[in-house]
Design a protein around this motif. Structure first.
Motif, mmCIF file in Angstrom:
data_model
loop_
_atom_site.group_PDB
_atom_site.id
_atom_site.type_symbol
_atom_site.label_atom_id
_atom_site.label_comp_id
_atom_site.label_asym_id
_atom_site.label_seq_id
_atom_site.Cartn_x
_atom_site.Cartn_y
_atom_site.Cartn_z
ATOM 1 N N VAL A 111 0.834 -1.198 0.000
ATOM 2 C CA VAL A 111 0.000 0.000 0.000
ATOM 3 C C VAL A 111 0.873 1.253 0.000
ATOM 4 N N GLY A 112 1.955 1.220 0.794
ATOM 5 C CA GLY A 112 2.860 2.362 0.835
ATOM 6 C C GLY A 112 3.480 2.653 -0.517
ATOM 7 N N LEU A 113 3.891 1.618 -1.236
ATOM 8 C CA LEU A 113 4.458 1.808 -2.568
ATOM 9 C C LEU A 113 3.425 2.356 -3.545
ATOM 10 N N LEU A 114 2.192 1.855 -3.446
ATOM 11 C CA LEU A 114 1.138 2.338 -4.339
ATOM 12 C C LEU A 114 0.797 3.796 -4.055
ATOM 13 N N ILE A 115 0.790 4.167 -2.769
ATOM 14 C CA ILE A 115 0.530 5.565 -2.413
ATOM 15 C C ILE A 115 1.668 6.461 -2.894
ATOM 16 N N TYR A 116 2.905 6.006 -2.680
ATOM 17 C CA TYR A 116 4.075 6.776 -3.140
ATOM 18 C C TYR A 116 4.038 6.957 -4.654
ATOM 19 N N ARG A 117 3.661 5.892 -5.351
ATOM 20 C CA ARG A 117 3.577 5.954 -6.809
ATOM 21 C C ARG A 117 2.515 6.957 -7.242
ATOM 22 N N ARG A 118 1.378 6.961 -6.605
ATOM 23 C CA ARG A 118 0.310 7.877 -6.970
ATOM 24 C C ARG A 118 0.670 9.327 -6.644
ATOM 25 N N ARG A 119 1.460 9.504 -5.601
ATOM 26 C CA ARG A 119 1.807 10.864 -5.191
ATOM 27 C C ARG A 119 2.932 11.451 -6.034
ATOM 28 N N THR A 120 3.838 10.620 -6.504
ATOM 29 C CA THR A 120 5.009 11.119 -7.232
ATOM 30 C C THR A 120 4.802 11.155 -8.742
ATOM 31 N N GLU A 121 3.928 10.287 -9.256
ATOM 32 C CA GLU A 121 3.650 10.282 -10.694
ATOM 33 C C GLU A 121 2.473 11.208 -10.982
ATOM 34 N N ARG A 122 2.725 12.264 -11.700
ATOM 35 C CA ARG A 122 1.715 13.306 -11.912
ATOM 36 C C ARG A 122 0.459 12.760 -12.596
ATOM 37 N N SER A 123 0.637 11.959 -13.628
ATOM 38 C CA SER A 123 -0.513 11.434 -14.369
ATOM 39 C C SER A 123 -1.344 10.499 -13.500
ATOM 40 N N VAL A 124 -0.668 9.680 -12.690
ATOM 41 C CA VAL A 124 -1.377 8.749 -11.813
ATOM 42 C C VAL A 124 -2.113 9.517 -10.716
ATOM 43 N N PHE A 125 -1.475 10.569 -10.208
ATOM 44 C CA PHE A 125 -2.092 11.363 -9.141
ATOM 45 C C PHE A 125 -3.365 12.040 -9.634
ATOM 46 N N LYS A 126 -3.370 12.504 -10.882
ATOM 47 C CA LYS A 126 -4.552 13.152 -11.431
ATOM 48 C C LYS A 126 -5.710 12.175 -11.592
ATOM 49 N N ALA A 127 -5.394 10.888 -11.750
ATOM 50 C CA ALA A 127 -6.438 9.877 -11.931
ATOM 51 C C ALA A 127 -6.949 9.325 -10.608
ATOM 52 N N THR A 128 -6.488 9.879 -9.485
ATOM 53 C CA THR A 128 -6.896 9.405 -8.162
ATOM 54 C C THR A 128 -8.016 10.288 -7.625
ATOM 55 N N SER A 129 -9.132 9.660 -7.274
ATOM 56 C CA SER A 129 -10.278 10.409 -6.773
ATOM 57 C C SER A 129 -10.119 10.706 -5.285
ATOM 58 N N VAL A 130 -10.955 11.589 -4.770
ATOM 59 C CA VAL A 130 -10.939 11.926 -3.346
ATOM 60 C C VAL A 130 -11.309 10.708 -2.503
ATOM 61 N N ASN A 131 -12.283 9.944 -2.984
ATOM 62 C CA ASN A 131 -12.695 8.742 -2.256
ATOM 63 C C ASN A 131 -11.547 7.745 -2.149
ATOM 64 N N ASP A 132 -10.764 7.622 -3.214
ATOM 65 C CA ASP A 132 -9.638 6.690 -3.191
ATOM 66 C C ASP A 132 -8.551 7.161 -2.229
ATOM 67 N N LYS A 133 -8.333 8.460 -2.160
ATOM 68 C CA LYS A 133 -7.353 8.990 -1.204
ATOM 69 C C LYS A 133 -7.781 8.673 0.224
ATOM 70 N N LEU A 134 -9.060 8.859 0.508
ATOM 71 C CA LEU A 134 -9.580 8.540 1.840
ATOM 72 C C LEU A 134 -9.482 7.047 2.105
ATOM 73 N N MET A 135 -9.753 6.250 1.074
ATOM 74 C CA MET A 135 -9.683 4.801 1.220
ATOM 75 C C MET A 135 -8.280 4.346 1.573
ATOM 76 N N TYR A 136 -7.263 4.899 0.907
ATOM 77 C CA TYR A 136 -5.876 4.529 1.203
ATOM 78 C C TYR A 136 -5.520 4.851 2.650
ATOM 79 N N ALA A 137 -5.976 5.992 3.144
ATOM 80 C CA ALA A 137 -5.679 6.374 4.526
ATOM 81 C C ALA A 137 -6.333 5.422 5.512
ATOM 82 N N VAL A 138 -7.614 5.111 5.292
ATOM 83 C CA VAL A 138 -8.330 4.210 6.200
ATOM 84 C C VAL A 138 -7.756 2.803 6.121
ATOM 85 N N LEU A 139 -7.409 2.357 4.918
ATOM 86 C CA LEU A 139 -6.837 1.026 4.750
ATOM 87 C C LEU A 139 -5.507 0.906 5.482
ATOM 88 N N GLY A 140 -4.664 1.928 5.375
ATOM 89 C CA GLY A 140 -3.392 1.914 6.097
ATOM 90 C C GLY A 140 -3.601 1.865 7.600
#
Length: 249
Positions: A111-140
């Motif tokens: 999960v940490g690698l996937l979050i890091y990837r989404r945060r550092t890759e601009r195109s991937v970060f733009k494709a991440t919804s608010v719900n998914d960001k909240l989901m990653y936090a709760v899942l962690g």
């Protein structure tokens, strides 16, 4: 009198909230499948970045599979069954520590690698919804809380507590429509926190990319093999009298 009222309210919480969460998860999943089939997807971003994805995704999926299997065994299998098989309580908790802790760490690192990837890759970060960001936090948070329960629930790291006599019995009582919220009040606070975070995750589940778990391609494991042949192979093994394939479309 006040203490009795507090206990009654807390017990009522553990009796009612599970059904509330199940209702949200069930109705929202049905609604999304019926009215948002095009959104029922992982929204794959492999096209934008694949190096970190090749490491983080398998760690998360295989680790979470072991974690889920461990929860199924711990919550659904009564203590009397494992004792009937000759497994002592110490051996049971030891195998949960040996298998569950590495699986939890692998899932958390994934999960940490996937979050890091989404945060550092601009195109991937733009494709991440608010719900998914909240989901990653709760899942962690759920993973960290679960590993704390594994560590603190053993004699080697803290006060021993056999959750199969409290949390597991309460969990099964939900499905028999006879909830035992009083048992959850007997469980240590770290178990209660872990369950509350799990409630939040299940309520969020239908609104995030995690919903694709309900469409896992199980049939893929049992389908017949697909045989691919090149044009050259087909031409060499072409029966007499058949027409040669045309070029182009």
């Amino acid at each position: 009198m006040t203490d009795v009222a507090v206990v009654s309210t807390a017990e009522l919480w553990w009796d009612i909230v599970p059904y509330f969460v199940l209702a949200i998860a069930g109705v929202a999943t049905w609604w999304r499948y019926k009215y948002d089939k095009f959104g029922w997807t992982t929204r794959s971003s492999q096209l934008y970045e694949s190096k970190l994805l090749r490491i983080g995704s398998p760690m998360f999926h295989f680790g979470s599979f072991v974690v889920i299997m461990g929860h199924i065994m711990g919550l659904f299998v009564p203590e009397s069954w494992t004792r009937a098989l000759g497994m002592s309580d110490r051996v049971y908790h030891l195998q949960a520590l040996i298998l569950g802790l590495p699986a939890g760490i692998a899932t958390l690192v994934g999960v940490g690698l996937l979050i890091y990837r989404r945060r550092t890759e601009r195109s991937v970060f733009k494709a991440t919804s608010v719900n998914d960001k909240l989901m990653y936090a709760v899942l962690g948070c759920a993973l960290v809380a679960g590993m704390c329960c594994t560590l603190l629930g053993t004699t080697a790291y803290g006060e021993e507590h056999d959750y199969r006599q409290t949390v597991s019995v309460w969990f099964r009582s939900i499905f028999t429509l006879d909830p035992r919220g009083d048992l959850m009040l007997q469980a240590p606070i770290y178990f209660q926190v872990h369950v509350l975070i799990a409630f939040t995750l299940f309520a969020l589940w239908p609104f995030t990319r995690l919903v694709h778990a309900f469409s896992a391609p199980i049939g893929y494991l049992f389908r017949p093999y697909i045989v691919y042949r090149s044009r050259d192979y087909a031409k060499k093994n072409q029966p007499m009298g058949s027409r040669a394939p045309r070029r182009g479309w």
